[in-house]
Design a protein around this motif. Structure first.
Motif, PDB file in Angstrom:
ATOM      1  N   SER A 400      34.087  33.537  41.662  1.00  0.00           N
ATOM      2  CA  SER A 400      32.511  33.463  42.135  1.00  0.00           C
ATOM      3  C   SER A 400      32.650  32.121  42.820  1.00  0.00           C
ATOM      4  O   SER A 400      32.552  32.214  43.457  1.00  0.00           O
ATOM      5  N   GLU A 401      30.862  32.287  42.875  1.00  0.00           N
ATOM      6  CA  GLU A 401      30.268  31.861  44.102  1.00  0.00           C
ATOM      7  C   GLU A 401      30.430  30.366  44.445  1.00  0.00           C
ATOM      8  O   GLU A 401      30.190  29.843  45.182  1.00  0.00           O
ATOM      9  N   ASP A 402      30.764  29.488  43.342  1.00  0.00           N
ATOM     10  CA  ASP A 402      31.106  28.891  43.323  1.00  0.00           C
ATOM     11  C   ASP A 402      32.241  27.925  43.900  1.00  0.00           C
ATOM     12  O   ASP A 402      33.032  27.248  44.292  1.00  0.00           O
ATOM     13  N   GLY A 403      33.670  29.349  44.471  1.00  0.00           N
ATOM     14  CA  GLY A 403      34.559  28.638  44.839  1.00  0.00           C
ATOM     15  C   GLY A 403      35.626  28.979  43.618  1.00  0.00           C
ATOM     16  O   GLY A 403      36.751  28.593  43.455  1.00  0.00           O
ATOM     17  N   ARG A 404      35.248  29.297  42.383  1.00  0.00           N
ATOM     18  CA  ARG A 404      36.264  29.442  41.721  1.00  0.00           C
ATOM     19  C   ARG A 404      36.990  30.452  41.444  1.00  0.00           C
ATOM     20  O   ARG A 404      36.459  31.595  41.129  1.00  0.00           O
ATOM     21  N   THR A 405      37.856  30.569  41.153  1.00  0.00           N
ATOM     22  CA  THR A 405      39.461  31.805  41.041  1.00  0.00           C
ATOM     23  C   THR A 405      39.081  32.192  38.949  1.00  0.00           C
ATOM     24  O   THR A 405      39.135  30.883  38.425  1.00  0.00           O
ATOM     25  N   HIS A 406      38.913  32.983  38.436  1.00  0.00           N
ATOM     26  CA  HIS A 406      39.129  33.703  37.298  1.00  0.00           C
ATOM     27  C   HIS A 406      39.857  34.844  37.338  1.00  0.00           C
ATOM     28  O   HIS A 406      40.209  35.726  37.932  1.00  0.00           O
ATOM     29  N   ARG A 407      40.436  34.768  36.342  1.00  0.00           N
ATOM     30  CA  ARG A 407      42.022  35.507  35.711  1.00  0.00           C
ATOM     31  C   ARG A 407      41.310  36.264  35.107  1.00  0.00           C
ATOM     32  O   ARG A 407      41.453  35.639  33.934  1.00  0.00           O
ATOM     33  N   TRP A 408      41.495  37.879  34.842  1.00  0.00           N
ATOM     34  CA  TRP A 408      40.342  38.381  34.104  1.00  0.00           C
ATOM     35  C   TRP A 408      41.665  39.360  33.329  1.00  0.00           C
ATOM     36  O   TRP A 408      41.931  40.291  34.314  1.00  0.00           O
ATOM     37  N   TYR A 409      41.675  39.347  32.333  1.00  0.00           N
ATOM     38  CA  TYR A 409      42.826  40.570  31.492  1.00  0.00           C
ATOM     39  C   TYR A 409      41.978  42.144  31.310  1.00  0.00           C
ATOM     40  O   TYR A 409      40.646  42.013  30.725  1.00  0.00           O
ATOM     41  N   ARG A 410      42.804  43.002  31.435  1.00  0.00           N
ATOM     42  CA  ARG A 410      42.335  43.966  31.677  1.00  0.00           C
ATOM     43  C   ARG A 410      42.586  44.509  30.526  1.00  0.00           C
ATOM     44  O   ARG A 410      44.184  45.117  29.726  1.00  0.00           O
ATOM     45  N   THR A 411      41.534  44.595  29.270  1.00  0.00           N
ATOM     46  CA  THR A 411      41.913  44.968  28.148  1.00  0.00           C
ATOM     47  C   THR A 411      41.822  47.457  28.178  1.00  0.00           C
ATOM     48  O   THR A 411      42.789  47.773  27.098  1.00  0.00           O
ATOM     49  N   GLY A 412      41.792  47.438  28.726  1.00  0.00           N
ATOM     50  CA  GLY A 412      41.505  49.041  29.293  1.00  0.00           C
ATOM     51  C   GLY A 412      40.758  49.865  28.332  1.00  0.00           C
ATOM     52  O   GLY A 412      40.956  51.188  27.750  1.00  0.00           O
ATOM     53  N   ASP A 413      39.656  48.777  27.381  1.00  0.00           N
ATOM     54  CA  ASP A 413      38.798  49.608  26.522  1.00  0.00           C
ATOM     55  C   ASP A 413      37.948  49.166  27.343  1.00  0.00           C
ATOM     56  O   ASP A 413      36.927  48.682  28.285  1.00  0.00           O
ATOM     57  N   LEU A 414      36.748  50.493  27.510  1.00  0.00           N
ATOM     58  CA  LEU A 414      35.496  51.401  27.999  1.00  0.00           C
ATOM     59  C   LEU A 414      34.510  51.067  27.093  1.00  0.00           C
ATOM     60  O   LEU A 414      34.258  51.074  25.346  1.00  0.00           O
ATOM     61  N   VAL A 415      33.159  50.344  27.505  1.00  0.00           N
ATOM     62  CA  VAL A 415      32.521  49.586  26.804  1.00  0.00           C
ATOM     63  C   VAL A 415      30.774  49.402  27.758  1.00  0.00           C
ATOM     64  O   VAL A 415      31.541  50.136  29.095  1.00  0.00           O
ATOM     65  N   ARG A 416      30.234  49.453  27.441  1.00  0.00           N
ATOM     66  CA  ARG A 416      28.681  49.241  27.660  1.00  0.00           C
ATOM     67  C   ARG A 416      28.221  47.932  27.441  1.00  0.00           C
ATOM     68  O   ARG A 416      28.182  47.264  25.990  1.00  0.00           O
TER      69      ARG A 416
END
Length: 537
Positions: A400-416
């Motif tokens: 992120s802009e403040d330098g923090r690392t984020h680990r995002w689990y990829r669900t494989g689901d398509l959404v909007r």
């Protein structure tokens, strides 16, 4: 009133034992157990586990809707071990694969599963010890050398004074979900993951000791953990529903004055299509909860007319993010505007959880545009069991802009994502489908089909079932010397029932798309239209 936020999965149950010891905790086929009684059984069985020469690290539970499957779950947690649910509906080969990969030390089994123990343990190089707390004798079909504790051995133990000390980072349970490689993936969920989940739900719901909860899910399907531990954390009573109860679920709700309903939408879809959801016919319900697959708006509206005194919510969450982590509360004034293709929104994240809609390269997509739903927060697991490559592929890492690392689990689901922060479900990005709430990688079914005699090519697609809103599998096969009935018989020896195709379709060659890949869209269309003749074993 709910107990304070727990540190461990079983903390809420323990608090209810202290607060409402004589209230019923479990009602099963006409028999009930109070919190004090269920706690006593769990402590006794936990003592048998901790008293072994080598304290078990992982304990498999084999059974179905029995005191062993419920008190046993608590006993394993009390012993400081990890629960590994097994399913007696699964073929022995699949349960055996889970035993080996999970390195299960002990199997706790109920009397209804004794006949399965011989095939389950046959051929294992290091068979786990068996604990049969409700059986007087071991089954006769066990392989030589298998160690067994029966009812007498267990009842001679002194009940455990206190649950074993542990660390919230310890794994509470280990589930196996369908994998595209042909083998299920192990998903370890920690007590810390569950503490975050339970805290969010304790805050959200007003469950009390007077609530009566359904249990529609098998223990190999993680929403069952909500059933057990939200019921027991509130001091309420759990009413498990057996297979025959699910055929007439509305009678079960009325007959047991159920106040909290939780199930896959398919159960309600079936009742709606049969005209059973009569207005005002479910007066006892306070909460109507659905998860595991897409919830049609028509079904939600009909259910609420039948249960006008309840609040209806659509919950969403993959096993890797601990049961559920997004939720939408149906509001007849605003929810219809948030529908996507007639499907109820999956809502917004729980407190402490974050959801992002990302492109394949991990960059955010604008609101209103389709992308992959990715999740971050304390409910997200650390990674698959002994599968670092699978784990690496399952996450995006962003800064992120403040330098923090984020680990995002990829669900494989398509959404909007809508401007209001909710998410509309649009389907899958891969070949994974949902059948009766179970995640199925069609690639896993295809891998097993290709092992069968005479099968040259195998393509599995999801198609509508006979009942509106219900999804089933269809298998398209090529091969000069194959017998569909033999193929189906062999498949049933290795895969659970929900992964077996409902129909088979034979082709000389499969159609290809312009990129030279199998044209799954064309095949699905041909199955649905009836252009491909169906064989039903």
């Amino acid at each position: 009133m709910q107990a304070p936020a727990p540190l461990f999965l079983h903390s809420g149950f323990q608090a209810s034992v202290q607060r409402v010891p004589e209230k019923p905790a479990l009602s099963l086929r006409g028999q009930s157990w109070t919190y004090r009684e269920l706690d006593g059984i769990a402590r006794l069985w936990a003592s048998a586990l901790t008293g072994l020469e080598k304290r078990p690290r992982r304990v498999g539970i084999l059974g179905h809707r029995s005191i062993v499957t419920y008190a046993g779950f608590l006993a394993v947690l009390y012993a400081g071990a990890t629960v590994v649910p097994l399913n007696k509906k699964y073929p022995a080969a699949r349960n055996q694969d889970i035993l080996e990969r999970a390195e299960v030390d002990v199997v706790l089994a109920d009397p209804g599963s004794l006949a399965q123990l011989g095939p389950l343990l046959d051929g294992l190089a290091d068979a786990p010890l068996l604990v049969l707390p409700e059986s007087d004798e071991p089954p006769a079909n066990l392989p030589p050398g298998v160690r067994v504790l029966t009812r007498r051995d267990v009842e001679n133990r002194v009940p455990l004074a206190e649950p074993a000390a542990g660390d919230p980072k310890d794994t509470a349970y280990l589930l196996f979900t369908s994998g595209s490689t042909g083998r299920p993936k192990g998903v370890p969920i920690s007590h810390a993951n569950l503490a975050a989940f339970l805290s969010a739900n304790v805050e959200r719901y007003d469950f009390t000791e007077d609530d009566r909860f359904t249990n529609t899910f098998d223990q190999t399907f993680d929403p069952s953990v909500f059933d057990l531990f939200m019921a027991w954390g509130s001091g309420g009573c759990l009413f498990p529903m057996d297979t025959f109860d699910l055929m007439t679920p509305l009678d079960f709700v009325r007959g047991n004055d159920i106040t909290v309903w939780f199930a896959v939408p398919s159960v309600a879809v079936l009742q709606h299509s049969r005209g059973k959801l009569e207005p005002g016919s479910l007066p006892s319900l306070r909460w109507s909860l659905f998860c595991g697959e897409a919830l049609p708006a028509t079904t939600a509206q009909a259910w609420l007319e039948a249960a006008p005194g309840s609040l209806l919510e659509n919950l969403y969450g993959p096993t890797e993010a601990t049961i559920t982590c997004l939720v939408h509360r149906w509001d007849p004034r605003t929810s219809p505007a948030a529908l996507v293709n007639g499907i109820v929104s999956i809502g917004s994240p729980y407190p402490g959880m974050a959801a992002a809609v990302l492109a394949e390269d991990g960059r955010p997509v604008p609101d209103g545009e389709p992308g992959e739903l990715c999740l971050c927060g304390p409910q997200v697991f650390e990674g698959y069991l002994n599968a670092p490559e699978l784990t690496e592929n399952a996450f995006h890492t962003t800064v992120s802009e403040d330098g923090r690392t984020h680990r995002w689990y990829r669900t494989g689901d398509l959404v909007r994502r809508t401007a209001g922060g909710e998410h509309g479900y649009m389907g899958r990005l891969d070949t994974q489908v949902k059948v009766l709430g179970h995640r199925i990688e069609t690639g896993e079914v295809e891998a097993h089909l290709l092992r069968q005699k005479g099968v040259d090519q195998a393509i599995v697609v999801a198609v509508p079932g006979e009942e509106e809103g219900v999804t089933v599998l269809a298998g398209i096969l090529t091969g000069d010397d194959l017998d569909v009935y033999d193929v189906d018989d062999e498949l049933r020896r290795t895969l659970p029932p929900h992964m077996i195709p409902m129909t088979y379709h034979l082709l000389d060659t499969v159609p290809l798309n312009p990129n030279g890949k199998v044209d799954r869209t064309a095949l699905r269309r041909q199955v649905v239209s009836g252009e491909l003749a169906a064989l039903i074993p």
